[in-house]
Design an enzyme around this catalytic site. Structure first.
Site, PDB file in Angstrom:
ATOM      1  N   VAL A  59     -11.252  -0.334   5.413  1.00 46.81           N
ATOM      2  CA  VAL A  59     -12.356  -1.240   5.077  1.00 46.81           C
ATOM      3  C   VAL A  59     -12.614  -1.236   3.577  1.00 46.81           C
ATOM      4  O   VAL A  59     -12.794  -0.180   2.968  1.00 46.81           O
ATOM      5  CB  VAL A  59     -13.662  -0.827   5.810  1.00 46.81           C
ATOM      6  CG1 VAL A  59     -14.790  -1.808   5.485  1.00 46.81           C
ATOM      7  CG2 VAL A  59     -13.441  -0.755   7.311  1.00 46.81           C
ATOM      8  N   GLY A  65      -5.171  -4.653  -2.638  1.00 48.72           N
ATOM      9  CA  GLY A  65      -4.224  -4.355  -3.713  1.00 48.72           C
ATOM     10  C   GLY A  65      -3.639  -2.964  -3.548  1.00 48.72           C
ATOM     11  O   GLY A  65      -4.198  -2.115  -2.850  1.00 48.72           O
ATOM     12  N   ILE A  68     -13.056   1.025  -2.041  1.00 46.75           N
ATOM     13  CA  ILE A  68     -14.463   1.475  -2.003  1.00 46.75           C
ATOM     14  C   ILE A  68     -14.606   2.540  -0.904  1.00 46.75           C
ATOM     15  O   ILE A  68     -14.236   2.284   0.237  1.00 46.75           O
ATOM     16  CB  ILE A  68     -15.430   0.313  -1.676  1.00 46.75           C
ATOM     17  CG1 ILE A  68     -15.200  -0.879  -2.595  1.00 46.75           C
ATOM     18  CG2 ILE A  68     -16.877   0.789  -1.739  1.00 46.75           C
ATOM     19  CD1 ILE A  68     -16.027  -2.103  -2.212  1.00 46.75           C
ATOM     20  N   VAL A  74       0.833  -1.204   0.000  1.00 44.92           N
ATOM     21  CA  VAL A  74       0.000   0.000   0.000  1.00 44.92           C
ATOM     22  C   VAL A  74       0.873   1.261   0.000  1.00 44.92           C
ATOM     23  O   VAL A  74       0.589   2.225  -0.726  1.00 44.92           O
ATOM     24  CB  VAL A  74      -0.970   0.007   1.203  1.00 44.92           C
ATOM     25  CG1 VAL A  74      -1.863   1.235   1.167  1.00 44.92           C
ATOM     26  CG2 VAL A  74      -1.816  -1.262   1.203  1.00 44.92           C
ATOM     27  N   LYS A  84     -13.050  -5.393   9.980  1.00 49.35           N
ATOM     28  CA  LYS A  84     -13.713  -4.415   9.107  1.00 49.35           C
ATOM     29  C   LYS A  84     -15.198  -4.265   9.483  1.00 49.35           C
ATOM     30  O   LYS A  84     -15.747  -3.160   9.472  1.00 49.35           O
ATOM     31  CB  LYS A  84     -13.570  -4.846   7.648  1.00 49.35           C
ATOM     32  CG  LYS A  84     -12.106  -4.811   7.174  1.00 49.35           C
ATOM     33  CD  LYS A  84     -11.933  -5.566   5.876  1.00 49.35           C
ATOM     34  CE  LYS A  84     -10.505  -5.540   5.379  1.00 49.35           C
ATOM     35  NZ  LYS A  84     -10.252  -6.486   4.292  1.00 49.35           N
ATOM     36  N   GLY A 103     -10.808  -1.770   0.916  1.00 50.20           N
ATOM     37  CA  GLY A 103      -9.799  -1.231  -0.010  1.00 50.20           C
ATOM     38  C   GLY A 103     -10.203   0.080  -0.651  1.00 50.20           C
ATOM     39  O   GLY A 103     -10.296   1.117   0.001  1.00 50.20           O
ATOM     40  N   GLU A 151      -3.151 -10.960   4.115  1.00 52.12           N
ATOM     41  CA  GLU A 151      -2.504 -10.365   5.286  1.00 52.12           C
ATOM     42  C   GLU A 151      -1.167 -11.052   5.531  1.00 52.12           C
ATOM     43  O   GLU A 151      -0.931 -12.169   5.050  1.00 52.12           O
ATOM     44  CB  GLU A 151      -3.389 -10.576   6.522  1.00 52.12           C
ATOM     45  CG  GLU A 151      -4.707  -9.853   6.477  1.00 52.12           C
ATOM     46  CD  GLU A 151      -4.535  -8.364   6.257  1.00 52.12           C
ATOM     47  OE1 GLU A 151      -3.940  -7.689   7.097  1.00 52.12           O
ATOM     48  OE2 GLU A 151      -4.993  -7.870   5.211  1.00 52.12           O
TER      49      GLU A 151
END
Ligand code: HSE
Length: 439
Positions: A131, A305, A135, A15, A204, A133, A189
């Protein structure tokens, strides 16, 4: 207006490198949206990552140097975990910095204390990337749906788990093999049991439930069941009955409990194949939220991702850059509800939850067994919606009986299942998967 906002990024993994790349690539648009220049002033990382180009950005091997750097306005925590990352976030808050984090475990387990500390210091801790990714589900619930009394939400909120279930269903691939691929793609993870056993989804879900119902974060109260025990034959039978098995996080105001408790559960779930969310496959995530005014709404996108998650991280940075000059008392509250106005509604234990069930019973192929089973269910006031009986396998005198029940309270179903298992004409444990119509 501020000319620039200086950020320090800690963690340069999937990330972190994605965030650097997107910030560099889309700098003009991002700055135009923020109303100032977003400058990466320092990066804290144990090692470089060839996936991103840092140019002349200062790099420190000691992440706490970033938290202590007086030049930095926003610390971006992309390390993960609840040990070093927690100390780092508290240090940054203590030093009066705003924080952006993608760390769901940290927010789910320590968010109450983090938000309290942030409030005292007049800073904000933003967590959109924690939470689903890419969205923007946090913002959707906290701000977009703020007129609504949220009735329930249900989400596919672990990309790795959804990727595994999809590959097993469509390609008949082996569980371990697909998991390895998800790890190589950077979806899983550090400890993939978090994905497979539902812990990541539980983290999440807790965050979504707090935003939806205005309740404190209560990770320890989530009922969690993973996908590791999903049997391929149940995937097939579910399909024959018009359902798909998805690993869902569900948060719902109970209509059964007198005191209006909240169900908080993560488990494999049969959902009607015709539902849009049943067709969310691969690493994609989706969250269905039902508000009393708006009705059902569905949010879909990449749940993991590098760049999808970076998209949410940067959206938080832009939001913070815009509000840096705003009075701290008038910023959007962390959980959407003003501090001191959170609700204290009980989280229900799993045996008080109300749902429908898929049952697979292994029964002797003799007359009257089905009648005995349906009698037990009927005595428990549980009606049967569908039944299929399969042929016995070669050399076996047992047949699989598959039933879909109507909604029932879990403890009543537990009692009925115990009686069914005690029948001479049944063998082994009854396989049970919860069913939701999501309508
Ligand atoms: N391991 C997580 C997933 C990453 O697969 O969804 C995104 O939170």
């Amino acid at each position: 207006m501020l000319n620039s906002v200086k950020i320090g990024i800690c963690g340069l993994g999937t990330v972190g490198s994605g965030a650097v790349n997107v910030l560099n690539r889309n700098a003009d648009e991002i700055n135009a949206r923020a109303g100032c220049q977003i400058v990466i002033t320092q990066v804290g990382a144990r090692r470089d990552n060839p996936a991103c180009e840092l140019g002349d950005i200062s790099v420190s091997r000691d992440i706490f140097e970033v938290a202590d750097n007086p030049d930095i306005d926003i610390l971006v925590e992309l390390i993960g975990g609840t040990t070093v990352a927690k100390d780092l976030v508290f240090r940054a808050i203590e030093n009066g910095k705003h924080v952006v984090t993608a760390n769901k475990a940290l927010i789910a387990e320590f968010g109450n204390e983090i938000f309290e500390a942030a409030k005292e210091k007049g800073v904000t801790v933003a967590f959109e990337a924690a939470v689903a990714g890419g969205i923007p589900i946090i913002k959707a619930i906290r701000e977009g749906l703020s007129a609504n009394r949220i009735e329930w939400l249900a989400g596919i909120i672990n990309g790795t788990g959804n990727f595994i279930l999809t590959q097993m269903r469509d390609k008949g691939r082996d569980f371990a093999d697909v998991l390895k691929e998800a790890q190589a793609l950077g979806y899983a993870e550090a400890d993939p049991t978090f994905d497979v056993e539902g812990i990541d989804a539980a983290h999440k879900l807790v965050i979504l439930a707090s935003l939806a119902f205005g309740i404190p974060l209560q990770f320890e109260k989530v009922f969690t069941e993973g996908i590791s025990k999903v049997d391929p034959q149940d995937v097939t039978y579910a399909q024959q009955l018009g359902y798909r098995i998805k690993h869902l996080g569900i948060a719902r105001r109970s209509t059964y409990s007198d005191n209006g408790g909240i169900e908080l559960r993560v488990h494999p779930t049969l959902i009607p194949a015709k539902q849009l969310i049943a067709n969310v496959d691969g690493v994609m995530n989706a969250v269905l939220v039902k508000g009393d005014a708006v009705g059902p709404t569905l949010y879909y996108g990449a749940g993991a991702g590098a760049e999808p998650t970076a998209s949410s991280v940067i959206a938080d940075i832009v939001d913070l850059a815009r509000t840096l000059t705003a009075d701290p008392e008038h910023r959007v509250p962390h959980l959407g509800f003003q501090p001191g106005q959170l609700n204290h509604i009980e989280i229900l234990p799993i045996d008080e939850v109300e749902t429908a069930y898929y049952l697979r019973i292994t029964a002797l192929d003799v007359p009257g067994v089905l009648a005995k089973i349906t009698q037990i269910l009927s005595d428990a006031d549980i009606s049967v919606e569908a039944v299929i009986q399969k042929e016995p396998e070669a050399d076996s005198d047992h047949v699989p009986l598959i039933l879909i029940t109507d909604r029932a309270i879990e403890k009543h179903l537990d009692e009925a299942v115990e009686k069914i298992q005690a029948l001479d004409a049944t063998a082994g444990d009854v396989v049970r998967i919860r069913v939701e119509s999501l309508s």
